[in-house]
Design an enzyme around this catalytic site. Structure first.
Site, PDB file in Angstrom:
ATOM      1  N   GLU A  94       0.817  -1.213   0.000  1.00 49.22           N
ATOM      2  CA  GLU A  94       0.000   0.000   0.000  1.00 49.22           C
ATOM      3  C   GLU A  94       0.851   1.264   0.000  1.00 49.22           C
ATOM      4  OE1 GLU A  94      -2.620  -3.298   1.090  1.00 49.22           O
ATOM      5  OE2 GLU A  94      -0.650  -2.658   1.833  1.00 49.22           O
ATOM      6  N   HIS A 138      -8.904  -5.888  11.590  1.00 49.05           N
ATOM      7  CA  HIS A 138      -9.617  -5.767  10.321  1.00 49.05           C
ATOM      8  C   HIS A 138     -11.035  -5.245  10.518  1.00 49.05           C
ATOM      9  CE1 HIS A 138      -6.365  -8.569   9.449  1.00 49.05           C
ATOM     10  NE2 HIS A 138      -6.516  -8.294   8.169  1.00 49.05           N
TER      11      HIS A 138
END
Length: 328
Positions: free
Chosen positions: A60, A129
């Protein structure tokens, strides 16, 4: 009007803008060959080719930096994060490059870029998450932050985000990708920064955004109707900028406010709106403002802990009754 899924609304928004402007492209993990982790970009590789629908490595930080550099040089990237939990790896690029480059370059560089992907919890995915970072990004000058709650809003807001001259954080819920809603046949855009009054009411104002609207707040409003409580429901749509005027106008009418947000309570969007309302509409309040947020802990894995931690229909109903001084 036609009924389509949330993921299809996002795909249509990207595809329509990409057909108009060859400088717009999509990049992210599995967006091309795999058609997207949540099938949002299904078929886009076939239409636009590998130079405009680009699979990236699992990095990322790296691909966000490349996209920001591309935006500074005249392109218009749409960057998909598989989840915004993973955007933390790239947050230095987002906060210190994308958000600041226009100001730090004295207007010599712009950064027309969209960072989009899934936010919030989706069941038993564990603490790492299941997080909501809307308020983190909204705390950054230079960014706009959009959190749609239905397919109609998702399409209209994403189209506006893609053509915006500055960086936009566009946060979706992965449990909503299959949600269906009505979308017009004709092209349309929705302005970023204008809230939507979903339902008019007279007794209590509820303000929320994103997944909380269809999953928690609308069912709670239906329950409250059965007990004769009239709720005015406002969907913020974006949390930077925030449409304070619509919220305050509603509070001046109902005199009561409940805020529902999936994030943790400290420094939340709910906290910010609470401050603004008590500052600008204090004399109109007939009860203290109540916020319904997630518990101030990392989200547990066990389903009982998930249920106990998150906002729920029952918690919203209880909050509305409390601000109405109905404690039964």
């Amino acid at each position: 009007m036609r009924e389509i899924q949330f993921r299809e609304a996002l795909r249509e928004a990207m595809s329509e803008e990409m057909r108009k402007d060859e400088n717009i492209f999509l990049m992210g993990e599995e967006v091309a060959e795999y058609n997207g982790a949540y099938k949002v970009s299904q078929g886009m590789l076939d239409e636009f080719g590998e130079k405009r629908v680009i699979d990236t490595p699992i990095s990322e930080l790296g691909f966000s930096g490349i996209a920001i550099g591309a935006a500074m040089n005249g392109l218009k990237p749409v960057v998909e994060f598989m989840t915004f939990n993973f955007s933390l790896v790239a947050i230095d690029q987002i906060i210190n490059s994308a958000a600041k480059i226009r100001q730090m370059s004295g207007g010599q560089f712009a950064c027309p870029i969209v960072f989009r992907g899934a936010t919030g919890n989706a069941g038993q995915l564990g603490a790492q998450h299941s997080q909501n970072f809307e308020s983190w990004y909204a705390n950054t000058p230079g960014l706009k932050v959009v959190v749609p709650s239905n397919p109609y809003d998702a399409k209209g807001l994403l189209k506006s985000a893609i053509i915006d001259p500055d960086p936009v954080i566009f946060m979706e819920s992965e449990v909503m990708y299959g949600d269906k809603g009505h979308v017009p046949e004709e092209e349309y855009y929705l302005p970023i920064g204008k809230a939507n009054v979903i339902e008019k009411g007279t007794d209590v104002t509820i303000v929320s955004f994103g997944k909380m609207i269809p999953r928690v707040v609308i069912p709670a409003v239906e329950e409250l109707k059965k007990e004769g409580i009239s709720v005015e429901l406002i969907d913020l749509r974006s949390v930077r900028p925030i449409d304070y005027a619509t919220v305050i106008e509603s509070v001046k009418k109902t005199n009561r406010l409940v805020l529902v947000e999936e994030a943790w309570p400290l420094a939340s969007i709910a906290s910010e709106i609470t401050f603004k309302v008590q500052k600008d509409a204090f004399d109109y309040l007939d009860a203290p403002i109540i916020r319904v947020t997630s518990a101030d802990v990392p989200l547990g894995y066990a389903p009982t802990l998930v249920e106990a931690s998150l906002p729920s229909i029952a918690k919203v109903v209880k909050a509305v009754k409390e601000v109405s001084y109905l404690r039964k």
